[in-house]
Design a protein around this motif. Sequence first.
Motif, short mmCIF file in Angstrom:
data_model
loop_
_atom_site.label_atom_id
_atom_site.label_comp_id
_atom_site.label_asym_id
_atom_site.label_seq_id
_atom_site.Cartn_x
_atom_site.Cartn_y
_atom_site.Cartn_z
N ASP A 195 0.82 -1.21 0.00
CA ASP A 195 0.00 0.00 0.00
C ASP A 195 0.85 1.26 0.00
OD1 ASP A 195 1.00 -0.34 2.50
OD2 ASP A 195 -0.90 -0.12 3.57
N PHE A 196 2.01 1.21 -0.64
CA PHE A 196 2.83 2.39 -0.86
C PHE A 196 3.12 2.49 -2.34
CE2 PHE A 196 5.63 -1.16 0.23
CZ PHE A 196 6.51 -1.18 -0.84
N ASP A 197 3.54 3.66 -2.81
CA ASP A 197 3.81 3.79 -4.24
C ASP A 197 5.31 4.02 -4.48
OD1 ASP A 197 4.45 6.57 -4.04
OD2 ASP A 197 2.36 7.12 -4.30
N TRP A 198 5.69 3.91 -5.76
CA TRP A 198 7.09 3.97 -6.12
C TRP A 198 7.70 5.32 -5.82
CZ3 TRP A 198 11.58 2.23 -6.49
CH2 TRP A 198 12.56 2.84 -7.26
N ASN A 199 6.95 6.38 -5.96
CA ASN A 199 7.48 7.71 -5.67
C ASN A 199 7.93 7.82 -4.22
OD1 ASN A 199 7.19 8.84 -8.23
ND2 ASN A 199 5.05 9.35 -7.86
N GLN A 200 7.19 7.20 -3.31
CA GLN A 200 7.59 7.20 -1.91
C GLN A 200 8.88 6.42 -1.71
OE1 GLN A 200 4.20 5.51 0.03
NE2 GLN A 200 2.83 7.22 -0.50
N VAL A 201 8.98 5.28 -2.35
CA VAL A 201 10.17 4.44 -2.23
C VAL A 201 11.38 5.17 -2.83
CG1 VAL A 201 11.25 2.27 -2.93
CG2 VAL A 201 8.85 2.31 -2.25
N ARG A 202 11.16 5.81 -3.97
CA ARG A 202 12.25 6.55 -4.62
C ARG A 202 12.72 7.70 -3.75
NH1 ARG A 202 11.95 9.97 -10.19
NH2 ARG A 202 10.38 11.06 -8.95
N ALA A 203 11.79 8.38 -3.08
CA ALA A 203 12.16 9.47 -2.18
C ALA A 203 12.98 8.96 -1.01
CB ALA A 203 10.91 10.19 -1.68
N PHE A 204 12.59 7.80 -0.46
CA PHE A 204 13.34 7.19 0.64
C PHE A 204 14.76 6.84 0.20
CE2 PHE A 204 14.70 2.97 2.22
CZ PHE A 204 15.10 3.34 3.50
N LEU A 205 14.88 6.21 -0.98
CA LEU A 205 16.20 5.78 -1.46
C LEU A 205 17.11 6.98 -1.71
CD1 LEU A 205 18.13 3.58 -2.40
CD2 LEU A 205 17.00 3.63 -4.65
N ALA A 206 16.57 8.01 -2.37
CA ALA A 206 17.38 9.20 -2.65
C ALA A 206 17.82 9.88 -1.35
CB ALA A 206 16.60 10.18 -3.52
N THR A 207 16.93 9.93 -0.36
CA THR A 207 17.27 10.55 0.92
C THR A 207 18.35 9.75 1.64
OG1 THR A 207 15.02 11.43 1.12
CG2 THR A 207 16.36 11.38 3.12
N ALA A 208 18.23 8.43 1.59
CA ALA A 208 19.24 7.58 2.23
C ALA A 208 20.60 7.75 1.57
CB ALA A 208 18.80 6.12 2.17
N GLU A 209 20.63 7.87 0.25
CA GLU A 209 21.90 7.98 -0.46
C GLU A 209 22.49 9.38 -0.35
OE1 GLU A 209 21.10 6.53 -4.41
OE2 GLU A 209 21.51 4.46 -3.80
N GLU A 210 21.65 10.40 -0.33
CA GLU A 210 22.15 11.78 -0.26
C GLU A 210 22.39 12.24 1.18
OE1 GLU A 210 23.01 13.62 -2.80
OE2 GLU A 210 22.40 12.11 -4.26
N GLY A 254 9.95 15.32 1.70
CA GLY A 254 9.58 15.08 3.09
C GLY A 254 8.21 14.44 3.20
N ARG A 255 7.26 14.91 2.42
CA ARG A 255 5.90 14.34 2.45
C ARG A 255 5.91 12.89 1.98
NH1 ARG A 255 4.48 19.58 0.60
NH2 ARG A 255 4.47 18.85 -1.57
N GLN A 256 6.69 12.60 0.94
CA GLN A 256 6.72 11.24 0.41
C GLN A 256 7.37 10.27 1.40
OE1 GLN A 256 8.73 12.09 -3.28
NE2 GLN A 256 6.81 12.20 -4.43
N VAL A 257 8.43 10.70 2.07
CA VAL A 257 9.06 9.84 3.07
C VAL A 257 8.11 9.62 4.25
CG1 VAL A 257 10.95 9.69 4.75
CG2 VAL A 257 11.42 10.45 2.42
N THR A 258 7.45 10.67 4.68
CA THR A 258 6.49 10.54 5.78
C THR A 258 5.35 9.59 5.41
OG1 THR A 258 7.00 12.76 6.60
CG2 THR A 258 4.89 11.80 7.27
N ALA A 259 4.87 9.70 4.15
CA ALA A 259 3.79 8.83 3.69
C ALA A 259 4.24 7.37 3.68
CB ALA A 259 3.33 9.25 2.30
N LEU A 260 5.50 7.12 3.30
CA LEU A 260 6.02 5.76 3.29
C LEU A 260 6.13 5.22 4.71
CD1 LEU A 260 7.15 3.40 1.66
CD2 LEU A 260 9.42 4.45 1.85
N GLU A 261 6.62 6.06 5.63
CA GLU A 261 6.70 5.64 7.04
C GLU A 261 5.31 5.30 7.57
OE1 GLU A 261 10.55 7.97 8.86
OE2 GLU A 261 8.71 9.14 8.56
N ARG A 262 4.32 6.11 7.21
CA ARG A 262 2.95 5.87 7.68
C ARG A 262 2.40 4.57 7.08
NH1 ARG A 262 0.85 10.19 5.75
NH2 ARG A 262 1.50 11.48 7.52
#
Length: 305
Positions: free
Chosen positions: A9-24, A42-50
């Motif tokens: 129940d998450f989308d790719w944009n959220q996952v991509r935001a997480f990966l980019a944040t982890a790498e950067e 920030g919103r996409q990472v928060t949505a993924l965490e939720r």
Amino acid sequence: MALNWSAIDFDWNQVRAFLATAEEGNLSGAARALGTTQPTIGRQVTALERALGVSLFERTGRGLVLTPSGADMLADVRAMGEAAARISLIAASRSEEVAGRVAISVSDMMAINIMPDILAVLSDNVPEIEVELIVTNDISDLLRREADIAIRHVSSPEPDLISRKINHGFARFYASESFVARHGAPTRMSEARDMPFIGFGAPQVMVDEMAKRGIALPPGSVKLYSGAIFAAWEMVRAGLGIGIMSDEVARRTDGIVPVLQEEPTLPVDMWLVTHRELRTSRRIRVVWDILVEELTRQARIGASP
């Protein structure tokens, strides 16, 4: 076995935001890498965490640090990113459309001195192609789609990349006419012991690189340096010291003369590199062919007496 789609129940944009944040390491770096804004990341990472019900990052004074849950996920998320890049690559390689984006990775000196004329040719001949010029002095990872085409000084050993040698040139020491008027024009390194040198990197790195090529820089002679090659070259042009540069760039710079001409010259090759799959894309082929033609033409001009 069929996937349990209801559990995803998450989308790719959220996952991509997480990966980019982890790498950067921070939201602003991730936003730059993905071409979006920091609040959006920030919103996409928060949505993924939720959606996952876990915390992925902890805030520190210098940025964001992965939580244990985030660290456990990172390898699988990175594999998802690599799979997405492969899917994009396969789709791009099958495209017969000319219109669209092509990313070309070049050094800062090439971006300033070589590419403007070539971009004009591209704009005149294929205006439907959108060109992104990625300016970096690091080698872009074409396998991870950091660029579609790269212009480098080295070939690529990876079997999934193809390289074409465009030119074999040389680099040597140069100084400005104003520097020579004040300090003289040394012909060998022993005559330049008390003269300042400009480094294209940290002093010891430059000393070590020159030593590998049989050139012994005087100890403590690198007084000014910059990892941005164009900035270091501007220091040379301003008369602040002696620097090393390719003949092709030097001949385009007014007020610059060769010095230390008894010292060895350094070979500087130019390679065009792309992914083997992308060579079957019509859009990439068109840009590749124009780059080959224009870079070869400029190399011939530079070699003319």
